[in-house]
Design an enzyme around this catalytic site. Structure first.
Site, PDB file in Angstrom:
ATOM      1  N   LYS A 195       0.833  -1.213   0.000  1.00  0.00           N
ATOM      2  CA  LYS A 195       0.000   0.000   0.000  1.00  0.00           C
ATOM      3  C   LYS A 195       0.860   1.252   0.000  1.00  0.00           C
ATOM      4  O   LYS A 195       0.431   2.309  -0.482  1.00  0.00           O
ATOM      5  CB  LYS A 195      -0.969  -0.031   1.173  1.00  0.00           C
ATOM      6  N   THR A 252      -3.619   5.422   3.771  1.00  0.00           N
ATOM      7  CA  THR A 252      -2.313   5.913   3.345  1.00  0.00           C
ATOM      8  C   THR A 252      -2.393   6.709   2.051  1.00  0.00           C
ATOM      9  O   THR A 252      -1.577   7.606   1.817  1.00  0.00           O
ATOM     10  CB  THR A 252      -1.335   4.729   3.182  1.00  0.00           C
ATOM     11  N   ASN A 260       4.374   8.503   2.828  1.00  0.00           N
ATOM     12  CA  ASN A 260       4.496   8.016   1.458  1.00  0.00           C
ATOM     13  C   ASN A 260       3.689   8.879   0.490  1.00  0.00           C
ATOM     14  O   ASN A 260       4.175   9.253  -0.583  1.00  0.00           O
ATOM     15  CB  ASN A 260       4.029   6.560   1.388  1.00  0.00           C
TER      16      ASN A 260
END
Length: 336
Positions: A195, A252, A260
Site C-alpha cells: 500500500k 495511506t 508516502n
C-alpha cells in the site's frame, strides 16, 4: 501482565508504547538506536524528534541497549519483542539481538516493508535469523499520531499460531485500539508493504492536481495489483479486502499524515527524490525502497503490476510523473 520490549523509538514505535502504557497492566521498555535519543526521551518524557506533543508515561523504561531491552540483568526477560524499526534496518537490528534472545520470546513485527535485496517479508527474515522464536505481524490502518492521541483505531495481528494470536490480541486491545486477528501472515505483511507504493502514486496524482476521479481509480486498481501479488506469494484474497489491505491502502492514499503520500505529492510538484527524503528529517517513507522489492517479487512470480512499474521508473529512472500517468492511462484495454 506481559513484559514487552518495543524495538524502535520512531513515531510508530513510540505511539504503540504509549498505547500499551495507557491500556495498563504491562511492563514496558522502549529501545532507541541512539543513546542521545534515548536520553532525550527519558529526560523530557516525550519523543520530541519523531512524535512531539505526546507524553511518554513514566511507566515506560527507555534504553539504547538491545540486551537491556530484551533480557535485562537481574530481571525477567521480555516476553514480547515488538519490532518497529524501518524494514530495511530490521535484519541488522535482529542480528544484534540474537545473542540476547530466548527461545520462548515472541517476535512481533510492526514494520511495513519488504527487504530490498532479498525480497523477503519481515516475518521471513525473523524465521531465518531466529527460527526458535514464535513470530507474528501487526497491520492495518493506523497513523502514529492518532494512536498516541487515543483516537479510535482498528488493527490486525496475524500469526500462524491461533493461541499466540489470541494472546497478542488480548495484550494490545484497549478502549481506543481494537485488535482483530487472522492466520494470514503473508497477506497481512504484503498488504501493509505494498500500500505504501500505491500511496506514492496517489500522492503523485495529487501533486499533479489531476482530481478525485483518478485518485479513486488508482486506489481501486491498486488494491487489485496488491491482491494479485499477495495471492501469488501465498496470501489470502480476503485479507486484502480487510484492514491490512483496503483499510490501510485508503488511509495511506488519502490521509494528510501519510509520509508516502507526501513524498508522492512532492514528486508530482516536480521536486527531486533526494531533496524530498532530506526534508523528512530522518523519518522513513517505506514505499520508496519497497517499490524495488515489490517489482522484484512481481517479476519472480510473473505478476503484472503496472502502477508499481511506473512508480519505480519515476523514483529510479528519472521518468516524469506526467509521463508515468500517461502510460498508465494509455495501456491496452482489458476487462476488470
Amino acid at each position: 501482565m506481559s513484559r514487552i520490549a518495543v524495538i524502535g523509538a520512531g513515531s510508530w514505535g513510540t505511539a504503540l508504547a504509549i498505547s500499551l502504557a495507557r491500556r495498563g497492566g504491562h511492563s514496558l521498555t522502549l529501545w532507541a538506536h541512539s543513546p542521545a535519543h534515548a536520553d532525550d526521551i527519558a529526560a523530557a518524557r516525550t519523543n520530541t524528534r519523531y512524535l512531539p506533543g505526546f507524553p511518554v508515561p513514566p511507566s515506560i523504561r527507555v534504553t539504547s541497549s538491545l540486551s537491556d531491552a530484551i533480557a535485562p540483568q537481574n530481571q525477567p526477560a521480555a516476553e514480547i519483542i515488538l519490532c518497529v524499526t524501518p524494514s530495511q534496518a530490521l535484519r541488522a537490528t535482529l542480528q544484534q539481538m540474537i545473542p540476547a534472545l530466548r527461545p520462548q520470546q515472541i517476535l512481533l513485527s510492526a514494520s511495513k516493508g519488504v527487504e530490498e535485496k532479498t525480497y523477503l517479508r519481515i516475518s521471513e527474515i525473523m524465521h531465518e535469523l531466529a527460527p526458535q522464536n514464535l513470530v507474528g505481524t501487526l497491520g492495518g490502518p493506523s497513523f502514529a499520531q492518532e494512536v498516541a492521541a487515543a483516537m479510535p483505531t482498528a488493527i490486525t495481528i496475524a500469526t500462524e499460531d491461533p493461541a499466540l494470536g489470541e494472546r497478542l490480541q488480548n495484550d494490545f486491545t484497549s478502549e481506543s485500539l481494537r485488535v482483530y486477528r487472522n492466520d494470514d501472515v503473508p497477506g497481512t505483511e504484503l498488504g501493509g508493504a505494498l500500500k505504501n507504493v500505491i500511496a506514492l502514486a496517489a500522492g503523485v496524482v495529487t501533486g499533479l492536481e489531476l482530481g478525485n476521479n483518478v485518485t479513486a481509480a488508482l486506489i481501486t486498481r491498486g488494491i487489485a495489483e496488491m491482491t494479485r501479488l499477495a495471492v501469488a506469494c501465498g496470501g489470502q484474497r480476503e485479507t486484502l479486502s480487510g484492514l491490512s489491505g483496503v483499510g490501510d491502502l485508503v488511509l495511506t492514499c488519502t490521509g494528510g499524515l501519510s509520509r508516502n503520500r507526501t513524498v508522492g505529492v512532492e514528486l508530482g510538484k516536480g521536486r527531486k527524490l533526494h531533496e524530498i527524503i532530506a526534508s523528512l528529517n530522518g523519518k522513513v517513507a517505506e514505499g520508496v525502497r519497497t517499490t524495488t522489492a515489490a517489482l522484484g517479487l512481481a517479476q519472480r512470480h510473473n505478476v503484472e503490476m503496472p502502477i508499481t512499474e511506473q512508480m519505480h521508473a519515476v523514483l529510479y529512472e528519472d521518468k516524469s510523473p506526467q509521463d508515468a500517468i500517461r502510460n498508465l492511462m494509455t495501456r491496452p484495454g482489458r476487462t476488470e
